[in-house]
Each structure stands twice: as structure tokens, then as C-alpha cells.
Design a protein around this motif. Structure first.
Motif, PDB file in Angstrom:
ATOM      1  N   TRP A 172      31.428  56.143  53.340  1.00 53.59           N
ATOM      2  CA  TRP A 172      32.868  56.389  53.238  1.00 53.59           C
ATOM      3  C   TRP A 172      33.600  55.331  54.049  1.00 53.59           C
ATOM      4  CZ3 TRP A 172      36.401  58.750  50.535  1.00 53.59           C
ATOM      5  CH2 TRP A 172      37.584  59.215  51.097  1.00 53.59           C
ATOM      6  N   PHE A 173      34.440  54.556  53.384  1.00 55.88           N
ATOM      7  CA  PHE A 173      35.164  53.472  54.047  1.00 55.88           C
ATOM      8  C   PHE A 173      36.666  53.704  53.889  1.00 55.88           C
ATOM      9  CE2 PHE A 173      31.203  51.787  52.382  1.00 55.88           C
ATOM     10  CZ  PHE A 173      30.713  50.991  53.409  1.00 55.88           C
ATOM     11  N   LYS A 174      37.421  53.382  54.937  1.00 56.66           N
ATOM     12  CA  LYS A 174      38.878  53.443  54.837  1.00 56.66           C
ATOM     13  C   LYS A 174      39.473  52.172  55.414  1.00 56.66           C
ATOM     14  CE  LYS A 174      41.099  57.361  55.809  1.00 56.66           C
ATOM     15  NZ  LYS A 174      41.372  58.627  56.551  1.00 56.66           N
ATOM     16  N   TYR A 175      40.492  51.675  54.743  1.00 55.14           N
ATOM     17  CA  TYR A 175      41.104  50.426  55.213  1.00 55.14           C
ATOM     18  C   TYR A 175      42.530  50.299  54.673  1.00 55.14           C
ATOM     19  CZ  TYR A 175      39.223  49.166  50.613  1.00 55.14           C
ATOM     20  OH  TYR A 175      38.897  49.162  49.283  1.00 55.14           O
ATOM     21  N   ALA A 176      43.282  49.421  55.320  1.00 54.51           N
ATOM     22  CA  ALA A 176      44.661  49.160  54.888  1.00 54.51           C
ATOM     23  C   ALA A 176      44.636  48.136  53.760  1.00 54.51           C
ATOM     24  CB  ALA A 176      45.464  48.629  56.074  1.00 54.51           C
ATOM     25  N   PRO A 177      45.659  48.139  52.890  1.00 55.88           N
ATOM     26  CA  PRO A 177      45.678  47.175  51.778  1.00 55.88           C
ATOM     27  C   PRO A 177      45.492  45.724  52.236  1.00 55.88           C
ATOM     28  CG  PRO A 177      47.402  48.819  51.477  1.00 55.88           C
ATOM     29  CD  PRO A 177      46.796  49.084  52.828  1.00 55.88           C
ATOM     30  N   GLY A 178      45.990  45.374  53.382  1.00 56.36           N
ATOM     31  CA  GLY A 178      45.848  44.016  53.909  1.00 56.36           C
ATOM     32  C   GLY A 178      44.404  43.637  54.228  1.00 56.36           C
ATOM     33  N   ASP A 179      43.524  44.617  54.342  1.00 58.08           N
ATOM     34  CA  ASP A 179      42.124  44.335  54.656  1.00 58.08           C
ATOM     35  C   ASP A 179      41.206  44.456  53.441  1.00 58.08           C
ATOM     36  OD1 ASP A 179      42.485  43.861  57.461  1.00 58.08           O
ATOM     37  OD2 ASP A 179      42.827  46.002  57.702  1.00 58.08           O
ATOM     38  N   ALA A 180      41.800  44.539  52.243  1.00 55.69           N
ATOM     39  CA  ALA A 180      41.009  44.730  51.024  1.00 55.69           C
ATOM     40  C   ALA A 180      40.026  43.569  50.789  1.00 55.69           C
ATOM     41  CB  ALA A 180      41.917  44.903  49.811  1.00 55.69           C
ATOM     42  N   ASP A 181      40.452  42.330  51.062  1.00 60.54           N
ATOM     43  CA  ASP A 181      39.551  41.192  50.871  1.00 60.54           C
ATOM     44  C   ASP A 181      38.373  41.245  51.842  1.00 60.54           C
ATOM     45  OD1 ASP A 181      41.128  40.328  48.859  1.00 60.54           O
ATOM     46  OD2 ASP A 181      42.096  38.706  49.992  1.00 60.54           O
ATOM     47  N   ALA A 182      38.663  41.598  53.073  1.00 59.59           N
ATOM     48  CA  ALA A 182      37.602  41.722  54.082  1.00 59.59           C
ATOM     49  C   ALA A 182      36.602  42.784  53.648  1.00 59.59           C
ATOM     50  CB  ALA A 182      38.206  42.079  55.435  1.00 59.59           C
ATOM     51  N   PHE A 183      37.096  43.857  53.057  1.00 59.38           N
ATOM     52  CA  PHE A 183      36.199  44.918  52.594  1.00 59.38           C
ATOM     53  C   PHE A 183      35.262  44.412  51.498  1.00 59.38           C
ATOM     54  CE2 PHE A 183      35.343  48.566  49.720  1.00 59.38           C
ATOM     55  CZ  PHE A 183      34.449  49.215  50.555  1.00 59.38           C
ATOM     56  N   GLU A 184      35.810  43.655  50.540  1.00 62.58           N
ATOM     57  CA  GLU A 184      34.968  43.099  49.467  1.00 62.58           C
ATOM     58  C   GLU A 184      33.890  42.191  50.047  1.00 62.58           C
ATOM     59  OE1 GLU A 184      35.175  44.395  46.580  1.00 62.58           O
ATOM     60  OE2 GLU A 184      37.068  45.400  47.049  1.00 62.58           O
ATOM     61  N   GLU A 185      34.254  41.435  51.059  1.00 59.63           N
ATOM     62  CA  GLU A 185      33.324  40.518  51.709  1.00 59.63           C
ATOM     63  C   GLU A 185      32.199  41.300  52.403  1.00 59.63           C
ATOM     64  OE1 GLU A 185      35.336  37.245  53.963  1.00 59.63           O
ATOM     65  OE2 GLU A 185      33.908  37.835  55.537  1.00 59.63           O
ATOM     66  N   LEU A 186      32.578  42.386  53.067  1.00 55.89           N
ATOM     67  CA  LEU A 186      31.592  43.235  53.741  1.00 55.89           C
ATOM     68  C   LEU A 186      30.577  43.784  52.739  1.00 55.89           C
ATOM     69  CD1 LEU A 186      30.389  45.195  55.899  1.00 55.89           C
ATOM     70  CD2 LEU A 186      32.341  46.690  55.494  1.00 55.89           C
ATOM     71  N   LEU A 187      31.073  44.309  51.618  1.00 52.73           N
ATOM     72  CA  LEU A 187      30.185  44.863  50.588  1.00 52.73           C
ATOM     73  C   LEU A 187      29.285  43.789  50.000  1.00 52.73           C
ATOM     74  CD1 LEU A 187      32.089  47.391  48.333  1.00 52.73           C
ATOM     75  CD2 LEU A 187      30.442  47.836  50.155  1.00 52.73           C
ATOM     76  N   TYR A 188      29.876  42.633  49.735  1.00 53.16           N
ATOM     77  CA  TYR A 188      29.127  41.522  49.152  1.00 53.16           C
ATOM     78  C   TYR A 188      27.968  41.133  50.075  1.00 53.16           C
ATOM     79  CZ  TYR A 188      28.081  36.831  47.457  1.00 53.16           C
ATOM     80  OH  TYR A 188      27.429  35.716  46.993  1.00 53.16           O
ATOM     81  N   THR A 189      28.257  41.060  51.369  1.00 54.45           N
ATOM     82  CA  THR A 189      27.243  40.681  52.358  1.00 54.45           C
ATOM     83  C   THR A 189      26.120  41.712  52.413  1.00 54.45           C
ATOM     84  OG1 THR A 189      29.012  39.647  53.635  1.00 54.45           O
ATOM     85  CG2 THR A 189      26.918  39.964  54.768  1.00 54.45           C
ATOM     86  N   LEU A 190      26.489  42.998  52.448  1.00 56.23           N
ATOM     87  CA  LEU A 190      25.468  44.054  52.515  1.00 56.23           C
ATOM     88  C   LEU A 190      24.594  44.071  51.263  1.00 56.23           C
ATOM     89  CD1 LEU A 190      27.459  47.076  54.030  1.00 56.23           C
ATOM     90  CD2 LEU A 190      25.564  45.842  55.125  1.00 56.23           C
ATOM     91  N   ARG A 191      25.225  43.880  50.118  1.00 58.23           N
ATOM     92  CA  ARG A 191      24.498  44.030  48.851  1.00 58.23           C
ATOM     93  C   ARG A 191      23.519  42.901  48.570  1.00 58.23           C
ATOM     94  NH1 ARG A 191      29.698  46.489  45.738  1.00 58.23           N
ATOM     95  NH2 ARG A 191      29.217  48.684  46.155  1.00 58.23           N
ATOM     96  N   LYS A 192      23.637  41.794  49.249  1.00 65.19           N
ATOM     97  CA  LYS A 192      22.645  40.737  48.995  1.00 65.19           C
ATOM     98  C   LYS A 192      21.542  40.725  50.067  1.00 65.19           C
ATOM     99  CE  LYS A 192      25.156  37.030  51.102  1.00 65.19           C
ATOM    100  NZ  LYS A 192      25.776  35.760  51.164  1.00 65.19           N
ATOM    101  N   THR A 193      21.481  41.743  50.912  1.00 73.69           N
ATOM    102  CA  THR A 193      20.440  41.803  51.942  1.00 73.69           C
ATOM    103  C   THR A 193      19.122  42.315  51.359  1.00 73.69           C
ATOM    104  OG1 THR A 193      21.031  44.068  52.512  1.00 73.69           O
ATOM    105  CG2 THR A 193      22.087  42.302  53.781  1.00 73.69           C
ATOM    106  N   GLU A 194      18.040  42.111  52.106  1.00 76.55           N
ATOM    107  CA  GLU A 194      16.740  42.652  51.706  1.00 76.55           C
ATOM    108  C   GLU A 194      16.805  44.185  51.657  1.00 76.55           C
ATOM    109  OE1 GLU A 194      13.293  41.314  53.925  1.00 76.55           O
ATOM    110  OE2 GLU A 194      12.104  43.013  53.174  1.00 76.55           O
ATOM    111  N   GLU A 195      17.533  44.777  52.592  1.00 71.99           N
ATOM    112  CA  GLU A 195      17.673  46.235  52.615  1.00 71.99           C
ATOM    113  C   GLU A 195      18.125  46.756  51.250  1.00 71.99           C
ATOM    114  OE1 GLU A 195      20.712  47.733  55.252  1.00 71.99           O
ATOM    115  OE2 GLU A 195      20.446  49.761  54.473  1.00 71.99           O
ATOM    116  N   TRP A 196      19.082  46.047  50.644  1.00 67.65           N
ATOM    117  CA  TRP A 196      19.662  46.535  49.384  1.00 67.65           C
ATOM    118  C   TRP A 196      18.688  46.500  48.203  1.00 67.65           C
ATOM    119  CZ3 TRP A 196      23.238  48.503  52.078  1.00 67.65           C
ATOM    120  CH2 TRP A 196      24.192  49.319  51.476  1.00 67.65           C
TER     121      TRP A 196
END
Lengths: 183, 183
Positions: free
Chosen positions: A144-168
Motif C-alpha cells: 500500500w503506497f500513498k503519495y502526493a501528485p507531485g511525487d507520481a514520477d518518483a513513485f513510478e521510478e521506485l516501482l521500476y527499480t523494484l520490479r527489475k530486481t532478482e527478488e521480483w
């Protein structure tokens, strides 16, 4: 103790409006237009179109140094300008659960930098993990993630980084539901 | 998935006869003469005089080397000559739960040799751990041991060894219930 158990109810009305539902891996979930998060208990009632239950637990992999840092910068999820949210239920494969603690930890931290990646985006992207595997739910975790509209790009970056890990590579079911607060 | 959830029901009749109940730390529990272990679900019903619920989960601290050894020597809990059992519900203090994963692991393994101690007595003393903390139960863990009368001394030695470890200084409630199979 019941405040550690939460239901996420997908329905035709509710607290958060669904803006996008994407099935990234595995079976899809019935489409809903709204999501509501409520404090609950262990009784499995089907509210709304579907109900996913999760439990707040202790941190399973975080080491002392990171835990102290996390606690000091973690933002309260209740801040009013966080009008966007993402609800991402995840299941990991049996291969993951058959690993020993040190193997899982190595993949999550040494290789995938899971905690550090999340920490980099704090307090802008507030995140909370709910455990579901031990209570027989279809997913292992509800994130569950919550963020302000101004941080939407940062959120996409966070997801992108997590999803390309070995864990994923161990994730075998993932649904990404984006939400907007009804105002 | 519901076969991972079990109820331990204390009552006036049942599968196992209680031969001794000792409160080692914290509040006592209502006295019962019998105990029954049943496959259950998450619904909290009060059966018998009391019902304690626990969930089988993944190993939280065991590392690869030990996990492989455990799997290879672990005895099935169902063997017929194991006519004695012990049901020991345990709660650990908030101080324990506030520790980070590496701190808990260090106390359990490097200092307290928890896994190695248990392994030394396998397969004679069969043990199973049920998790209760995340589901709001009064105890954090329900530990369940089964052994043959000839291994009773080894069992006492195992308990004695575990109870004098650093890990055990974090236990703030412990009830020791000894049982004998009704034949």
C-alpha cells in the motif's frame, strides 16, 4: 490487537476511486471501480466485490542499522496531500518460500537492495506492508503506497527499480491498482 | 490452505490427558484436564474451556545449511510410540519484537543455539511451532512436542538447555502443559 488486521474491499463505491487496474503477472482480479481500507478482524467475510485481508507484522528482513533509519524518516501515512495511492497485491512462488532465511535475505537486501530502494523515496512515498500468506489468502502481501501528485514520477521510478530486481523474479502474481482519493 | 491453521482446545475431555500444568512466567491459564489439537480456520470460536489458535508458517531464522539438515532428519510427528507430549504456549516481550531481524537472529542462533539445540534431539523429540502473534492471540507461539516415554529425560534436558539461553530472557509468559495420549 485487532487494529493490526485490515480489509481492502474492492467494490462499486468506496473511499478511493480506481484509476487503473493492471495484471502484471498471474491471474487477474475482478474489476472494481473503488477501494476501501478498513480496520478488521480475522473473520473472512466477503464484503464488496472482493475483500483482501492483510496483517501488519514485525519486519522480517530489516537489520538494526536500516530499522533505525526507517523509523526516523518514516512518514505517517495519514498526511492530507497524499491524494494518490497504489494497492499492489503480490504473490511469490513456492521456490521463494522454500528458500532459507539467509537466502531470502541475501536476495532481498544484498542483491535487490529492497529496503534501501524504498528508503530513498521516503518520506515522499509512504509505504505499508500487510502480510497475507499465513492466513490462507490468495496473495502473500498487500502493498500500500500513498503519495502526493507531485511525487507520481518518483513513485513510478521506485516501482521500476523494484520490479527489475532478482527478488521480483520470484513474484508469480501481481496486480497493480492505482487510486485517487475522493475529495 | 486451511490445514496450516490449528486450534488447541483445553477442556474436560479430549485427545490428550493433562498430567501437569505449570505457569513458568506471567499470568496463568484456566486449568483443564484434557487437550485436543484440531485443524481449524481463522474464525475465533471459543471451544472447550479455552482455545488457542496457531498457524504453521515458514521458518523465520533458519539458514540454508541448518534447514537442509532439519528437513533430512525431521521425524513425522505422527509416529505411534510418541505417547507423551508437551504443549508450551510462549509470549515474548515488546523488547524482543522491537529488535531488528539481525539482532533477533543473533540472540537465537549465535548466542542461544536455538536450532542446533533442537536438532540435537531430533528425531527423538519431534517439535512443531505454531505462530500466534500476528493473529492477535494472547501468546506469540504455541510449541508442541511429542516423544516416546523412553525419551522423557532427553526432553527435560532439551527444555532445560533452551530455558537458560539469552533468548529465553525475552520470554515474559510461558505455560508448560504436559500430556499423555489416551489409549
Amino acid at each position: 490487537m485487532t487494529t493490526t488486521i485490515f480489509d481492502f474491499i474492492g467494490d462499486q463505491s468506496g473511499e478511493w476511486k480506481v484509476t487503473l487496474t493492471a495484471t502484471l503477472k498471474g491471474d487477474p482480479i475482478s474489476s472494481v471501480s473503488h477501494l476501501t481500507k478498513v480496520s478488521s478482524n480475522l473473520i473472512q467475510t466477503e464484503k464488496g466485490i472482493w475483500t483482501l485481508k492483510g496483517i501488519v507484522s514485525n519486519l522480517r528482513y530489516t537489520e538494526k542499522k536500516d530499522k533505525d533509519k526507517l523509523v526516523s524518516i518514516q512518514e505517517n501515512l495519514g498526511r492530507p496531500n497524499a491524494t494518490l495511492a497504489a494497492f499492489i497485491p503480490i504473490r511469490k512462488s513456492e521456490a521463494w518460500w522454500n528458500l532459507a532465511q539467509d537466502e531470502r535475505r541475501k536476495i532481498m537486501e544484498n542483491k535487490s537492495q529492497h529496503t534501501h530502494t524504498g528508503m530513498k523515496y521516503l518520506p515522499a512515498i509512504a509505504r505499508k506492508l500487510f502480510h497475507s500468506r499465513d492466513i490462507g489468502e490468495p496473495f502473500n502481501f498487500l502493498t500500500w503506497f500513498k503519495y502526493a501528485p507531485g511525487d507520481a514520477d518518483a513513485f513510478e521510478e521506485l516501482l521500476y527499480t523494484l520490479r527489475k530486481t532478482e527478488e521480483w523474479t520470484y513474484v508469480d502474481r501481481e496486480i497493480d491498482i492505482r487510486l485517487k482519493k475522493k475529495v
